[in-house]
Enzyme design. Sequence first.
Site, short mmCIF file in Angstrom:
data_model
loop_
_atom_site.label_atom_id
_atom_site.label_comp_id
_atom_site.label_asym_id
_atom_site.label_seq_id
_atom_site.Cartn_x
_atom_site.Cartn_y
_atom_site.Cartn_z
CG ASP A 218 -2.27 0.69 0.92
OD1 ASP A 218 -2.25 1.78 0.30
OD2 ASP A 218 -3.32 0.15 1.31
CG HIS A 256 -15.65 -1.24 -5.63
ND1 HIS A 256 -16.67 -1.53 -4.75
CD2 HIS A 256 -14.60 -0.83 -4.84
CE1 HIS A 256 -16.28 -1.29 -3.51
NE2 HIS A 256 -15.03 -0.88 -3.54
#
Length: 354
Positions: A218, A256
């Site tokens: 990340d 998404h």
Amino acid sequence: MDSNGELARAHADLWKHLFGFLPSAALNCLIELGVPDLIQNHGKPMTVSEIVGELSITNPIKTCCLGSMMDILAHSGFLSREAKGVEDEDIAYSLTTASRLLLKDEPLNLRQFVFYLLGKILAGPWPLLGQWLKNDTPTVFETCYGIPFWELATKSDFGPLFNEAMAVDSRLIGEILVNECKAAFEGLASIVDVAGGTGTLATIIAKNFPTIKCKVFDLPHVVAGLQNNKNLEFIGGDMFEEIPHVHVALLKNILHDWSDEKCIMILKKCKEAISEGEEKSGKVMVIEMVKREDDTVDYQLVRVRLAMDVHMTSCVNGMERNEKEWAHLFFAAGFTTYKITPMSGLISLIELFP
């Protein structure tokens, strides 16, 4: 209108939609007050008078309002309501499976996810949807705050709340994943959770499959200070630039968030990561919602999926996708085959193969 009855029903339906926000507001309020925990600790159903006594609420108007909020949540099935006598004050409330997810001591509780979704920051943009649809601003979030969602998430107290919300969601989904999709992890050497936050999902995988070397990838500020262990490593970087080489790249509720163009970029980086490492037979595991034509069978799931679509498109220019839309992304990124395994609830595991 054909009749007064039809007119009255239309009027009532309008009111239902106008006050559609109140069940969410009531839910947020009761969690803040700790009502689910009060009922749990009481050991049996509680009346409103018993609850307000524990909360030291003495104003009769506020007591009445709390009772109405309890009834709203009971009507929606979030609480259970039973009569202990003939008077209104004899009505008692107990927890359901859903409301147990709000208990502080519940290992899979979703309290932080509720506070994130129903908090002031995410609630702020919704009255501006009409304004956003007609202006040139990319998202309703930017219409409200002047900066993109992801920028606010890194420059304010909103960031930690977002990370905590994603962590508790990953905790619940992770338990479902390792219980229902064990075969998907068989024989894996290493896995990287791309945009894996603080490592909740990777930790669950590492615990359940100790032979798999797990990595969490990340942004540097997200993984800063997080400690590695023998089976879990935290790596800072940007998924749009390069993803660490591994056997499997995992994306949970990441795609998404992005447009088709951005998704194809991410998937291509994942394909590079699983094709250039020591293992040549890798795959990408995508955990996402897959909209289906038979969604109308479950009315509640339809509402959730439609609401999620509005949320993703308006806040971050992402979207929820059906199988055809997912397949377009997979093939555009260079994958040759995919396999969809529906999981309990809203999500599916999609395995992509080069």
